[in-house]
Design an enzyme around this catalytic site. Structure first.
Site, short mmCIF file in Angstrom:
data_model
loop_
_atom_site.label_atom_id
_atom_site.label_comp_id
_atom_site.label_asym_id
_atom_site.label_seq_id
_atom_site.Cartn_x
_atom_site.Cartn_y
_atom_site.Cartn_z
N CYS A 293 -19.90 28.64 8.69
CA CYS A 293 -21.10 28.55 9.55
C CYS A 293 -22.31 28.75 8.64
CB CYS A 293 -21.07 29.60 10.65
SG CYS A 293 -19.57 29.59 11.66
N GLY A 297 -28.17 28.20 4.75
CA GLY A 297 -27.55 28.27 3.43
C GLY A 297 -27.83 29.48 2.58
N LYS A 299 -26.38 32.52 2.47
CA LYS A 299 -25.14 33.08 1.91
C LYS A 299 -24.42 32.04 1.05
CE LYS A 299 -24.47 36.40 5.68
NZ LYS A 299 -25.62 35.95 6.52
N ASP A 317 -21.53 23.23 9.06
CA ASP A 317 -22.36 23.71 10.17
C ASP A 317 -22.51 22.59 11.19
OD1 ASP A 317 -24.20 26.35 10.56
OD2 ASP A 317 -25.09 24.66 11.63
N ASP A 364 -19.61 33.36 8.97
CA ASP A 364 -20.85 34.06 9.35
C ASP A 364 -21.15 33.62 10.78
OD1 ASP A 364 -23.18 35.49 9.33
OD2 ASP A 364 -24.32 34.01 8.21
N CYS A 417 -24.65 39.45 12.17
CA CYS A 417 -25.85 40.29 12.03
C CYS A 417 -26.09 40.96 13.39
CB CYS A 417 -27.06 39.49 11.57
SG CYS A 417 -27.42 38.02 12.56
#
Length: 488
Positions: A293, A297, A299, A317, A364, A417
């Site tokens: 995911c 970009g 990470k 993605d 992610d 997050c």
């Protein structure tokens, strides 16, 4: 590197009314301002008492000068932002793009006031009852400015007929509201976090603050010590992040996109917590790695640097537009091993073709973003329990698809997050129950082997990697490291 690229931009001091003033009027105005600055408090009081039509609170002693333009334009901006029809940063960008008359100082004050309003919307709404902030955006603007800079910062002549309502509103002190209102959170989120965190009061306070600006040093092009030295040489206050070996934290938020360090790809913007997620993946040179995911970009670029631009790094993605924005960042970073691929869903045929091929896969996952409320305070007002449930189902579906990409003995890292257990530990527990061919590894042990020193608050959450704003000073992040068992 030219020194001027590091200095903060000089903001214009010209006021909107000065364009219509004559030279004599401007000179007189300058003398008045100089006299006002040189007056003592006693002289100001005496002057206020002598001229009965000027109240004491009109005399400015500190802080920015609030103009009619700022009040009016902030009101217009809030009339759009408070509808919560989209991300606040997108709505703000559109607003500023259409308002060419606003100078950099005005834009800065308005942006700060918008974020202040969103961070404190609960207590502002409580103070303004029965008036709804979205229905009275200009009055809301003045409430926010008065709370930020003091009631005396706003000249009565600018307030007009709203002086009475404004003063009545400000008489209600936020500290007298109940605990839920003071938390500045919708009740569903307040209730969940209060049950989950023993030190919830400290968490709530930290989420009302702005977040620092963290940078990641690109290991392909520079070392952290070199970047810090170059910044110090040009008077930029910065220091090494306490956990991430590649991180730098700034005490201010300059326009760093004009810096040669940024243009040359030596640094990129990335929160320290996000940098640590890439370290949990721990990609090695020459491996097959997937950022399932990838989004914009951030990470992905960190993973590519850790791989020293070797091997193959796939960036998947469903948002093709976001992926396309990765291309200039890749070029600037000097990465040649990244392969962005837009997919229709987590079960896209291109994903199926790569099953069992990857050494490392990072998920992610889409999430509530509750760990980023310092940066995105509008999220808490746009998110609700129904949306949370929808996202939670997506998280499990994405994990079910991504795990098929991992080869025997390979690593699967799940990250969000979010601060919410149901999006974090809850997802991992459900995943492991449905996939006995995976086992949970100690994420903190993986980080320690890379020389990462972690505070006690992070160590207590082992084997999971958990960070929260009030404990680590970073955004809220969660990470879990899973390994696919070798075939028997």
């Amino acid at each position: 590197m030219a020194e001027k690229t590091f200095s903060s931009r000089r903001t214009s001091t010209r006021r909107p009314t000065e364009k219509k003033m004559t030279e004599r009027q401007r000179a007189a105005r300058t003398r008045q301002l100089q006299e006002a600055r040189s007056m003592t408090k006693e002289e100001r009081r005496a002057k206020a008492g002598h001229h009965g039509d000027i109240s004491q609170r009109q005399v400015r002693t500190s802080g920015p000068r609030i103009t009619q333009l700022i009040i009016d334009e902030l009101g217009k901006a809030l009339s759009t932002v408070l509808k919560m029809d989209g991300p606040a940063d997108v709505l703000m960008s559109r607003f500023f793009r259409l308002n060419h008359k606003l100078g950099s100082r005005d834009r800065s004050l308005i942006a700060e006031a918008i974020f202040y309003t969103l961070r404190h919307l609960s207590t502002i709404s409580w103070q303004m009852k029965p008036i709804q902030p979205v229905r009275a955006p200009r009055l809301t603007a003045m409430v926010a400015l008065a709370r930020q800079y003091g009631r005396e910062a706003i000249d009565d002549r600018l307030i007009g007929n709203d002086a009475g309502p404004l003063d009545n509103i400000l008489r209600s002190k936020p500290e007298n509201a109940n605990e839920h209102v003071r938390s500045e959170l919708p009740y569903w989120l307040y209730d969940r976090l209060k049950k989950q965190f023993a030190d919830y009061e400290a968490l709530f306070e930290s989420m009302k603050e702005g977040a620092p600006l963290d940078l990641r040093v690109n290991l392909l092009k520079a070392k952290r010590e070199e970047v810090l030295a170059e910044m110090a040489e040009h008077g930029v206050e910065a220091f090494a992040t306490p956990m991430s070996p590649d991180g730098i934290r700034l005490t201010t938020k300059p326009g760093l996109t004009s810096w040669p360090l940024y243009k040359d790809g030596k640094i990129d913007v990335q929160d320290e917590g996000s940098q640590m997620i890439a370290r949990l993946v721990q990609p090695r040179r020459g491996e097959m790695v997937c950022d399932f995911c990838a989004g914009a970009g951030g990470k992905t670029l960190a993973l590519g640097a850790l791989m020293r631009s070797t091997g193959r790094l796939y960036a998947f993605d469903v948002n093709e537009k976001r992926l396309s924005g990765m291309a200039p960042r890749m070029r600037r970073a000097g990465l040649s091993n990244v392969h962005p691929i837009a997919i229709k869903s987590e079960r896209d045929v291109r994903v199926k073709r790569l099953q069992g091929k990857f050494d490392r896969v990072l998920v992610d996952a889409p999430c509530s973003g509750t760990g980023t409320l310092r940066r995105n305070p509008d999220l808490k007002w746009r998110m609700n329990e129904e949306e949370l449930a929808r996202i939670n189902a997506i998280q499990l579906s994405v994990m079910d698809s991504a795990c098929r990409l991992v080869k025997a003995g390979g690593r699967l890292v799940y990250a969000t997050c979010s601060l919410l257990r149901e999006e974090n530990q809850g997802v991992i527990e459900q995943f492991l129950a449905a996939h006995p061919d995976f086992e949970l590894l100690d994420g903190l042990e993986i980080l320690q082997k890379q020389g990462v020193e972690m505070p006690e608050c992070v160590m207590r959450e082992a084997p999971y990697f958990v960070m929260a704003p009030h404990q680590s000073g970073t955004d809220g992040f969660f990470g879990a490291v899973l390994q696919k068992k070798a075939s028997e």
